[in-house]
Scaffold this motif. Structure first.
Motif, PDB file in Angstrom:
ATOM      1  N   ASP A  13       0.679  -1.145  -0.123  1.00 34.52           N
ATOM      2  CA  ASP A  13      -0.009  -0.056   0.024  1.00 34.52           C
ATOM      3  C   ASP A  13       0.759   1.099  -0.092  1.00 34.52           C
ATOM      4  O   ASP A  13       0.558   2.043  -0.494  1.00 34.52           O
ATOM      5  CB  ASP A  13      -0.871   0.206   1.267  1.00 34.52           C
ATOM      6  N   GLY A  14       1.918   1.544   0.844  1.00 35.93           N
ATOM      7  CA  GLY A  14       2.603   2.293   0.776  1.00 35.93           C
ATOM      8  C   GLY A  14       3.507   2.804  -0.546  1.00 35.93           C
ATOM      9  O   GLY A  14       3.798   3.851  -0.646  1.00 35.93           O
ATOM     10  N   MET A  15       3.855   1.810  -1.299  1.00 32.69           N
ATOM     11  CA  MET A  15       4.509   1.867  -2.463  1.00 32.69           C
ATOM     12  C   MET A  15       3.653   1.844  -3.452  1.00 32.69           C
ATOM     13  O   MET A  15       4.171   1.947  -4.963  1.00 32.69           O
ATOM     14  CB  MET A  15       5.622   0.792  -2.593  1.00 32.69           C
ATOM     15  N   ARG A  16       2.242   1.834  -3.708  1.00 32.10           N
ATOM     16  CA  ARG A  16       1.510   1.562  -4.575  1.00 32.10           C
ATOM     17  C   ARG A  16       1.668   2.658  -5.534  1.00 32.10           C
ATOM     18  O   ARG A  16       1.607   2.721  -6.756  1.00 32.10           O
ATOM     19  CB  ARG A  16       0.056   1.433  -4.140  1.00 32.10           C
ATOM     20  N   GLU A  17       1.695   4.092  -4.920  1.00 29.06           N
ATOM     21  CA  GLU A  17       1.620   5.051  -5.849  1.00 29.06           C
ATOM     22  C   GLU A  17       2.675   5.353  -6.702  1.00 29.06           C
ATOM     23  O   GLU A  17       3.185   5.455  -7.801  1.00 29.06           O
ATOM     24  CB  GLU A  17       1.477   6.471  -4.942  1.00 29.06           C
ATOM     25  N   LEU A  18       4.077   4.791  -6.010  1.00 28.96           N
ATOM     26  CA  LEU A  18       5.327   4.921  -6.723  1.00 28.96           C
ATOM     27  C   LEU A  18       5.315   3.879  -7.745  1.00 28.96           C
ATOM     28  O   LEU A  18       5.773   4.266  -8.805  1.00 28.96           O
ATOM     29  CB  LEU A  18       6.405   4.355  -5.603  1.00 28.96           C
ATOM     30  N   ASP A  48      -4.164  -7.911  -4.791  1.00 28.50           N
ATOM     31  CA  ASP A  48      -4.857  -8.796  -4.107  1.00 28.50           C
ATOM     32  C   ASP A  48      -4.083  -9.461  -2.990  1.00 28.50           C
ATOM     33  O   ASP A  48      -3.468 -10.487  -2.897  1.00 28.50           O
ATOM     34  CB  ASP A  48      -5.299 -10.114  -5.212  1.00 28.50           C
ATOM     35  N   LEU A  49      -4.391  -8.363  -1.787  1.00 30.18           N
ATOM     36  CA  LEU A  49      -3.268  -8.686  -0.663  1.00 30.18           C
ATOM     37  C   LEU A  49      -4.403  -8.827   0.395  1.00 30.18           C
ATOM     38  O   LEU A  49      -4.926  -7.594   0.944  1.00 30.18           O
ATOM     39  CB  LEU A  49      -2.259  -7.801  -0.406  1.00 30.18           C
ATOM     40  N   PRO A  50      -4.936  -9.972   0.780  1.00 33.48           N
ATOM     41  CA  PRO A  50      -6.021  -9.960   2.109  1.00 33.48           C
ATOM     42  C   PRO A  50      -5.208  -9.500   3.323  1.00 33.48           C
ATOM     43  O   PRO A  50      -4.125  -9.485   3.583  1.00 33.48           O
ATOM     44  CB  PRO A  50      -6.264 -11.521   2.449  1.00 33.48           C
ATOM     45  N   ARG A  51      -6.153  -8.528   4.308  1.00 34.19           N
ATOM     46  CA  ARG A  51      -5.597  -8.004   5.179  1.00 34.19           C
ATOM     47  C   ARG A  51      -5.180  -8.980   6.405  1.00 34.19           C
ATOM     48  O   ARG A  51      -4.504  -8.469   7.530  1.00 34.19           O
ATOM     49  CB  ARG A  51      -6.729  -6.984   5.896  1.00 34.19           C
ATOM     50  N   ASP A  52      -5.468 -10.072   6.505  1.00 34.85           N
ATOM     51  CA  ASP A  52      -5.074 -10.980   7.475  1.00 34.85           C
ATOM     52  C   ASP A  52      -4.125 -11.930   7.044  1.00 34.85           C
ATOM     53  O   ASP A  52      -3.812 -13.004   7.586  1.00 34.85           O
ATOM     54  CB  ASP A  52      -6.453 -12.047   7.786  1.00 34.85           C
ATOM     55  N   LEU A  53      -3.254 -11.543   6.137  1.00 35.44           N
ATOM     56  CA  LEU A  53      -2.027 -12.089   5.640  1.00 35.44           C
ATOM     57  C   LEU A  53      -1.045 -12.015   6.967  1.00 35.44           C
ATOM     58  O   LEU A  53      -0.678 -11.210   7.754  1.00 35.44           O
ATOM     59  CB  LEU A  53      -1.332 -11.564   4.596  1.00 35.44           C
ATOM     60  N   PRO A  54      -0.451 -13.216   7.238  1.00 32.53           N
ATOM     61  CA  PRO A  54       0.792 -13.301   8.305  1.00 32.53           C
ATOM     62  C   PRO A  54       1.726 -12.539   8.046  1.00 32.53           C
ATOM     63  O   PRO A  54       2.192 -12.180   6.649  1.00 32.53           O
ATOM     64  CB  PRO A  54       0.876 -14.722   8.622  1.00 32.53           C
ATOM     65  N   PRO A  55       2.575 -11.859   9.042  1.00 33.90           N
ATOM     66  CA  PRO A  55       3.772 -11.008   8.520  1.00 33.90           C
ATOM     67  C   PRO A  55       4.879 -11.880   8.069  1.00 33.90           C
ATOM     68  O   PRO A  55       4.974 -13.105   8.438  1.00 33.90           O
ATOM     69  CB  PRO A  55       4.201 -10.354   9.818  1.00 33.90           C
ATOM     70  N   GLY A  72      -0.945  -3.438 -20.487  1.00 32.57           N
ATOM     71  CA  GLY A  72      -1.348  -4.556 -20.063  1.00 32.57           C
ATOM     72  C   GLY A  72      -1.739  -4.400 -18.561  1.00 32.57           C
ATOM     73  O   GLY A  72      -2.320  -3.447 -18.056  1.00 32.57           O
ATOM     74  N   ARG A  73      -1.517  -5.404 -17.746  1.00 34.65           N
ATOM     75  CA  ARG A  73      -2.040  -5.477 -16.330  1.00 34.65           C
ATOM     76  C   ARG A  73      -0.752  -6.067 -15.539  1.00 34.65           C
ATOM     77  O   ARG A  73      -0.476  -7.355 -15.779  1.00 34.65           O
ATOM     78  CB  ARG A  73      -3.246  -6.430 -16.262  1.00 34.65           C
ATOM     79  N   LEU A  74      -0.675  -5.766 -14.457  1.00 34.35           N
ATOM     80  CA  LEU A  74       0.162  -6.207 -13.469  1.00 34.35           C
ATOM     81  C   LEU A  74      -0.677  -6.365 -12.179  1.00 34.35           C
ATOM     82  O   LEU A  74      -1.486  -5.714 -11.759  1.00 34.35           O
ATOM     83  CB  LEU A  74       1.374  -5.037 -13.324  1.00 34.35           C
ATOM     84  N   THR A  75      -0.398  -7.697 -11.577  1.00 30.68           N
ATOM     85  CA  THR A  75      -1.104  -8.081 -10.391  1.00 30.68           C
ATOM     86  C   THR A  75       0.033  -8.538  -9.354  1.00 30.68           C
ATOM     87  O   THR A  75       0.970  -9.232  -9.693  1.00 30.68           O
ATOM     88  CB  THR A  75      -1.887  -9.431 -10.844  1.00 30.68           C
ATOM     89  N   ILE A  76      -0.299  -7.993  -8.356  1.00 37.24           N
ATOM     90  CA  ILE A  76       0.445  -8.297  -7.057  1.00 37.24           C
ATOM     91  C   ILE A  76      -0.553  -8.981  -6.079  1.00 37.24           C
ATOM     92  O   ILE A  76      -1.334  -8.357  -5.623  1.00 37.24           O
ATOM     93  CB  ILE A  76       1.248  -7.001  -6.177  1.00 37.24           C
ATOM     94  N   ALA A  77      -0.337 -10.341  -5.762  1.00 36.42           N
ATOM     95  CA  ALA A  77      -1.199 -11.206  -5.099  1.00 36.42           C
ATOM     96  C   ALA A  77      -0.199 -11.685  -3.821  1.00 36.42           C
ATOM     97  O   ALA A  77       1.012 -12.154  -4.478  1.00 36.42           O
ATOM     98  CB  ALA A  77      -1.807 -11.980  -5.743  1.00 36.42           C
ATOM     99  N   ALA A  78      -0.645 -12.361  -3.055  1.00 39.80           N
ATOM    100  CA  ALA A  78      -0.187 -13.103  -1.906  1.00 39.80           C
ATOM    101  C   ALA A  78      -1.077 -13.932  -1.114  1.00 39.80           C
ATOM    102  O   ALA A  78      -2.352 -13.836  -0.964  1.00 39.80           O
ATOM    103  CB  ALA A  78       0.559 -12.356  -0.899  1.00 39.80           C
ATOM    104  N   GLU A  79      -0.507 -15.064  -0.675  1.00 41.79           N
ATOM    105  CA  GLU A  79      -1.361 -16.106   0.060  1.00 41.79           C
ATOM    106  C   GLU A  79      -0.484 -16.942   0.720  1.00 41.79           C
ATOM    107  O   GLU A  79       0.656 -16.998   0.709  1.00 41.79           O
ATOM    108  CB  GLU A  79      -2.253 -17.074  -0.883  1.00 41.79           C
TER     109      GLU A  79
END
Length: 536
Positions: free
Chosen positions: A237-242, A256-263, A290-297
């Motif tokens: 979130d902090g680097m999204r604008e950059l 696509d980053l759920p807020r309940d992801l572990p650190p 095109g499209r860039l997607t950043i996701a985590a699980e």
């Protein structure tokens, strides 16, 4: 005999034309033929049509219409060594009483020879199939071996490149440290606007060189990392604008980053740089948009597609995918090699993916690329989940604080230029500095009565490392604050626990801030056990 065991197929024929039997189907297990099917012995009849076993099965109840006339009949089973009925020798004659006991013995012997020939033929076929299977297995094993040998060669090549790169980067850091330190000191003292502008430009160039070297160290897995629990969703979130500014308006960014992801346990600055590098690479692969997607699980280590790499435990799988042009196999195989680039002269250093690869490996994780031409690329980072909660990063100081009180600093560095610039920087901040070139000289100074308020030591020195020296100093002066500076530190966290580490090249503000924190008690000085000094 067919697979059902209920019908014989005509294999060979003598004394008649094959056309005489076409359209009549195979020989069935009737009352006459059944004993041959079941290996119940030889059937010999002088007049088969008078035999009580004849004509007992429909629909013909005898020979079908158009069948050649048969009165004399002789049927002999052909039996394998295992007792399996392979077929039968069947003889017919239009006149009665034509087959004698002598004919029967002769045909039984012939049936035995036929059985041996069929058994041998089956055995030969089995051997052929086994040979074919063996050849296939050998070919497969050779292919696997070649693949493993190629993977080993690639691993050894990457390790050799990493060692060479790490050594060069370490030497560059030692060269950059006095350059950055000297420029910093002169810039602080200058009052001329033109000189300040030139010095600022020189410092910016040195900072770019520092970034380049840090990427080399990242690939070589020898950068000084400061891992902590990091909230990936908050970091992105902090680097999204950059990221958005870097990619431009023609590329859609999806997160696509759920807020309940572990650190995760990682150096946040290096992870941010890694994600930015991956995003910029994706941009270059999508020149028309095109499209860039950043996701985590969250995943378990055993779910990793490459077995045996990750230690058991929980991991965060971070995936950066694009819809770009993709890579072919040769390009994909070399993508993480340092200085390998497809962007053309002056458009890239070839170190972005190398840095990501090194960060993942040094953090106890894994970096994996997958790509196909025309289908885009997926860059996947596996990073270990942290055991503690993520904490917010405090705001960094930008002004070099002066000495909080009169203090003497013992400075230990075997590089004269580094020692000179560091000492001048410390004196410029109000510290009294005692300079020595080796760990042995530092210990001797304490033995002679020197009582420093803090020690600043290089890590890689002949005879004794900075970490070992810190332990020895703490044995002689418990509670002594020690700041260790290093061009790289390829050490596990347990060997640097209790030490404050500063990576070369550093700005005067970085050195001053850490030293002031140590002297003011903001950074806790943990006791260290003395480490055994290496022989030689």
């Amino acid at each position: 005999m067919d697979e059902s065991g209920e019908r014989l197929h005509l294999y060979t024929l003598s004394g008649a034309e094959r056309s005489d039997f076409e359209g009549m189907g195979g020989v069935r297990a009737t009352g006459v033929f059944g004993p041959t099917f079941r290996n119940e012995g030889v059937v010999r009849s002088d007049d088969i049509q008078a035999d009580p076993r004849y004509g007992q099965m429909g629909p013909h109840h005898g020979m079908p219409a158009g069948h050649l006339p048969v009165r004399s009949y002789l049927g002999v089973p052909v039996v394998s060594r295992s007792g399996e009925v392979l077929g039968g020798l069947v003889f017919g004659h239009p006149e009665p009483g034509r087959f004698t006991e002598r004919h029967e013995r002769l045909m039984v012997g012939l049936a035995g020879q036929a059985a041996i020939a069929l058994d041998n033929a089956r055995l030969f076929q089995a051997v052929q199939r086994a040979n074919e299977t063996l050849e296939a297995r050998v070919a497969e094993a050779l292919a696997e071996r070649e693949k493993a040998e190629e993977a080993l060669r690639q691993s050894q090549k990457m390790e050799a490149i990493g060692q060479l790169t790490g050594g060069i980067a370490h030497d560059f850091n030692n060269l950059l440290t006095p350059i950055v330190g000297g420029l910093d000191i002169v810039r602080r003292r200058t009052t001329d606007e033109r000189s300040e502008r030139l010095l600022t430009g020189a410092l910016q160039a040195a900072e770019r060189a520092k970034t380049l070297v840090s990427r080399l160290l990242a690939f070589a897995r020898r950068q000084t990392l400061q891992p902590r629990a990091v909230d990936v969703a908050e970091l992105v979130d902090g680097m999204r604008e950059l990221v958005g500014r870097s990619l431009g308006p023609s590329i859609e960014v999806r997160v696509d980053l759920p807020r309940d992801l572990p650190p995760v346990l990682v150096d946040p600055n290096q992870l941010e740089l890694a994600l930015l590098n991956l995003s910029v690479n994706a941009r270059d692969a999508m020149p028309t948009g095109g499209r860039l997607t950043i996701a985590a699980e969250a995943k378990e280590g055993w779910e990793c597609p490459i077995p045996g790499i990750l230690a058991p435990g929980r991991y965060l799988r971070i995936c950066v995918t694009d819809t770009g042009m993709g890579m072919d196999e040769p390009t994909l195989a070399r993508a993480v090699e340092p200085f390998f680039s497809t962007k053309g002269m002056g458009k890239g250093t070839g170190l972005g993916l190398s840095m990501v690869h090194g960060l993942a490996a040094q953090s106890g994780g894994l970096f994996k690329l997958s790509s196909r031409v025309g289908e885009g690329t997926a860059a996947v980072l596996w990073l270990p989940v942290a055991s503690e909660e993520a904490a917010r990063e405090p705001a960094a100081e930008t002004v070099a604080p002066r000495a909080p009180r009169p203090a003497m600093v013992l400075l230990v560095d075997d590089e004269p230029l580094v020692r000179l610039s560091t000492a001048e920087g410390l004196r410029d901040l109000g510290y009294e500095v005692v300079e020595v070139g080796t760990a042995a000289e530092a210990l001797e100074a304490l033995r002679m009565g020197l009582q420093p308020d803090a020690a600043v030591t290089d890590h890689m020195m002949p005879g004794m490392t900075g970490a070992q020296l810190a332990a020895e100093l703490r044995e002689r002066a418990p509670g002594l604050p020690v700041l260790m500076i290093t061009g790289y530190a390829n050490l596990p966290p347990e060997q640097t626990r209790g030490l404050t580490v500063l990576a070369k090249p550093f700005r005067q503000a970085d050195l001053a801030t850490l030293l002031a924190q140590l002297l003011s008690g903001e950074r806790t000085v943990m006791p260290l056990r003395a480490r055994t000094r290496p022989e030689g």
